[in-house]
Design an enzyme around this catalytic site. Sequence first.
Site, PDB file in Angstrom:
ATOM      1  CG  HIS A 147      -1.996   1.039   1.185  1.00  0.00           C
ATOM      2  ND1 HIS A 147      -1.840   2.296   1.726  1.00  0.00           N
ATOM      3  CD2 HIS A 147      -3.236   1.004   0.637  1.00  0.00           C
ATOM      4  CE1 HIS A 147      -2.948   2.990   1.529  1.00  0.00           C
ATOM      5  NE2 HIS A 147      -3.806   2.229   0.866  1.00  0.00           N
ATOM      6  CG  ASP A 185      -8.183  -3.615  -2.962  1.00  0.00           C
ATOM      7  OD1 ASP A 185      -9.385  -3.344  -2.882  1.00  0.00           O
ATOM      8  OD2 ASP A 185      -7.304  -2.781  -3.221  1.00  0.00           O
TER       9      ASP A 185
END
Length: 463
Positions: free
Chosen positions: A341, A400
């Site tokens: 991320h 996700d």
Amino acid sequence: MDNNKFMNMTEDNTSEIYEKVFANCLEAAEDTNKIPSSAFENYRVKRGLREQDGTGVMAGVTKIGNVHGYYVYEGEKVADKGKLEYRGFDMSKLIEGYMSENRYGFEEVVYLLLFGKLPNADELNDFNELLAHYRKLPPRFSEDILMKAPSRSIMNKMATGVLALYSYDENPDDTSLENMLRQSIEIIAKLPVIAAHSYAYYRTHYFGRSLNFHRPHDDLSSSQNFLRMLRSTKQYTEEEARLLDLCMIIQAEHGGGNNSSFTCRVLSSSGTDTYSAIAGAIGSLKGPLHGGANIKVQEMFDVIKENINDVHDDEEVKMLLTKVLNRELGDGKGLIYGMGHAVYTLSDPRAQMLKTYARDLAEKKGYADDLYLLESIERLTPDLFNSFKGTNKPMCANVDLYSGLVYRMLGIPVEMYTPLFAISRVAGWCAHRIEEFQTSKKIIRPAYKFISHKNEYMPLDQR
């Protein structure tokens, strides 16, 4: 030049000529859009508005959301446990509170993002009634807007639907706080209905399924209504609705720098209307590097699952992940989707919440092995990736990695994964739009370094 060279040609010949003309145009476009990587370094350009260490360029201030994943000590970026805050409230603590009180929380989070405080019981009840009132679409909206020019992309149809709401608004361009707030609440309330109805017609048009438009119920929460409208049976369990409510809460906001919220702020800074700004944010979220990433995770997961014999065998999982990195498995891009991320380093609190509260449903619905495999991917990827790349960077699973499995357990079709993200994030978008209008009052206009060489005009007959 013969301006009539396409006249008196057969259809096949004309098509062939058009293809050659386009091929020439494509070649020219490829040549003119080449910029050497050194140009970005030489002019110290922040590619993607990122600093050299990957942190974002400071582009504004906000009181809405905060994404924390590291701190800076003596000029060095130090990894830290992830935290997501909504108006100063820890998102994880909010969810724990709603779960302990056995109630839905998304509507309260919307209230918090828009108004900066948690509502009392009366305020929350009034706000729920306001959302219920605004959920109703204009007369024949689904038939005239959503069923015309059907699209394979529900996200595109949602953006079309939001833009179309402009035509039903008697005061669409007024950017006063009162009017923008009214428009925001209407869009937040209507977007789940637009998404569900868009999907209903998508199933009918492309797959010949029966057309079912289900209207929302005033006494149901956003997550309950969404499941009711999405399913032909209109049936769902409380456990399913509460898990979906959690999904909506964790995706409601993620700071002003995420691509779609920043898109909304950029558009808003120009003074445009609310519908245009939100439609632009939907277009941003559609991208596979943003909201569309959960679909890529599921595609990768399905390929791994098809090729594995024992999900509990770490060596086999490592072998398959290595094949993904080597572009031998998956989509050939060498990416392990759902890992890493831009901000979070040691952990993503959204992923942690999903894992914690999805476990019981996974056991009940027969997805325990799938959840275990995802946790193995989360556990094994960081060392494997660093070894493969020759780096030593902290890496954690992002939301996700788990959201796609949760949606699958809830029976939500893959075409609705990103639309559901938009239904949740629209609350944050609206809050950022209002804050941008009320506080910045300056159009966002970064600079780009011009590096093309000078040219002189030449008459057409001399080129």
